[in-house]
Enzyme design. Structure first.
Site, mmCIF file in Angstrom:
data_model
loop_
_atom_site.group_PDB
_atom_site.id
_atom_site.type_symbol
_atom_site.label_atom_id
_atom_site.label_comp_id
_atom_site.label_asym_id
_atom_site.label_seq_id
_atom_site.Cartn_x
_atom_site.Cartn_y
_atom_site.Cartn_z
ATOM 1 N N THR A 126 0.823 -1.214 0.000
ATOM 2 C CA THR A 126 0.000 0.000 0.000
ATOM 3 C C THR A 126 0.851 1.255 0.000
ATOM 4 O O THR A 126 1.980 1.262 0.527
ATOM 5 C CB THR A 126 -0.911 0.011 1.250
ATOM 6 O OG1 THR A 126 -1.559 1.282 1.354
ATOM 7 C CG2 THR A 126 -0.109 -0.221 2.522
ATOM 8 N N TYR A 150 -1.827 0.261 10.216
ATOM 9 C CA TYR A 150 -2.056 -0.379 8.919
ATOM 10 C C TYR A 150 -0.814 -0.264 8.031
ATOM 11 O O TYR A 150 -0.303 -1.256 7.499
ATOM 12 C CB TYR A 150 -3.267 0.246 8.231
ATOM 13 C CG TYR A 150 -3.394 -0.139 6.780
ATOM 14 C CD1 TYR A 150 -3.583 -1.468 6.407
ATOM 15 C CD2 TYR A 150 -3.321 0.819 5.776
ATOM 16 C CE1 TYR A 150 -3.694 -1.829 5.066
ATOM 17 C CE2 TYR A 150 -3.432 0.476 4.439
ATOM 18 C CZ TYR A 150 -3.615 -0.848 4.089
ATOM 19 O OH TYR A 150 -3.713 -1.199 2.769
#
Length: 345
Positions: A126, A150
């Site tokens: 990501t 995250y």
């Protein structure tokens, strides 16, 4: 390379991006299987005829059985790893849960693949690994400085893969850092199905179809042309195609590993996205303006130079209205598919 002889296991293959990767692999003739615990995925997202294993990637005995049944191991096959949690605010509220689901379980999966002798690993990473970059567009050499669990959980997995490849375990890998994934399969076979999604285009099409009463616009005072946040939206089918090409690249050069951004290199603001949806539906949705959310950069756009130089990747759906129209078409079908999935248990 005879792709029909190289089996691929897709983790999280009943989820949004994973299911599109399954379709791309299947369309291109690769033997493919899926493991998913269905915590956020849907059984209907896995095409008929694709071997499906309901279970967890932390279950080493299950993975050993899957690899054996799918003819993987001993220097043959590949893992495409999509299983994981992706909601940033949720990661802040439950950091240990995210580190377990995204990092600890990824470690277990990597260990199982190494033990079996699976030589290729493609990881769903990501742009959150960059945190709040001071430059835009962002290339792969931009410092990685995550600002939430995250992002850290994904960066830790990237590091585990790099260290595993360097240790001489016979595995190479590709980490693909996604920017903002949106859209749906143009043939209507899959799309984003998760309830309570937080991605702008998903939220907006839900509002357009009466599933939400408004769309919140967080921040109107960014240093962008209209004051709202700018993001690089990539069509999920173009992203899935990049995974297949990355797999081919790993097979052709087994001593090489790759890390690449996945985006188009062009950004659209929140208001530009909502304006495009209004044009498509001819029924403007309500916008409610709110303060900035902590940790949201004003602009986050990919520099796609590396992926375009490394892979023969030519995006087919690099158009905002196309992305939104495919998302809208999928949303219209989703209720019927959920009813069917519930009826089939």
């Amino acid at each position: 390379m005879d792709r029909t002889q190289i089996p691929v296991l897709v983790t999280g293959g009943a989820g949004y991006i994973g299911s599109h990767a399954v379709l791309a692999l299947q369309d291109a003739g690769w033997p493919v299987g899926v493991i998913d615990n269905l915590s956020t995925g849907f059984r209907f997202a896995v095409p008929q005829g694709v071997p499906f294993y309901e279970g967890d990637i932390e279950d080493g005995a299950l993975l050993d059985r899957i690899f054996a049944e799918q003819g993987m191991g001993g220097g043959r096959g590949a893992v495409m790893h999509f299983a994981g949690s992706i909601v940033v605010p949720e990661s802040v509220a439950d950091p240990l849960g995210y580190y377990h689901n995204n990092t600890v379980k990824s470690r277990a999966l990597i260990e199982s693949a190494v033990r079996a002798g699976v030589p290729h690993f493609i990881f769903s990473s990501t742009a959150a690994t960059y945190g709040m970059p001071e430059v835009s567009p962002v290339d792969e050499n931009t410092p990685r400085a995550p600002i939430n669990p995250y992002g850290w959980s994904k960066l830790m997995t990237e590091q585990m893969l790099a260290d595993t490849a360097a240790a001489g375990h016979g595995m190479n890998y590709c980490a693909l850092r996604y920017f903002n994934v949106a859209g749906a399969d143009p043939d209507g076979r899959s799309g984003q199905s998760t309830a309570g999604a937080t991605h702008l285009i998903k939220v907006a099409v839900e509002a357009a179809l009466g599933k939400r009463d408004h769309v919140s616009v967080f921040g109107t005072d960014y240093d962008t042309p209209d004051g709202t946040g700018v993001r690089d939206y990539i069509h999920v089918s173009d992203l899935a195609a990049a995974h297949v090409l990355a797999l081919e690249a790993l097979i052709e050069a087994p001593g090489r590993s790759l890390t690449m951004n996945c985006g188009y290199g062009r950004g659209f603001s929140v208001l530009e996205v909502l304006d495009a949806l209004d044009r498509l539906t001819n029924a403007p949705i309500e916008r409610r303006y709110a303060q900035r959310r902590p940790g949201d950069p004003g602009s986050l756009v990919s520099d796609p130079t590396r992926i375009r130089a490394t892979l023969p990747w030519t995006p087919r759906f690099d158009d905002l209205e196309t992305i939104i129209s495919h998302a809208l078409a999928w949303e219209r079908r989703l209720d019927e598919l959920r009813r069917s999935d519930a009826a089939n248990g």
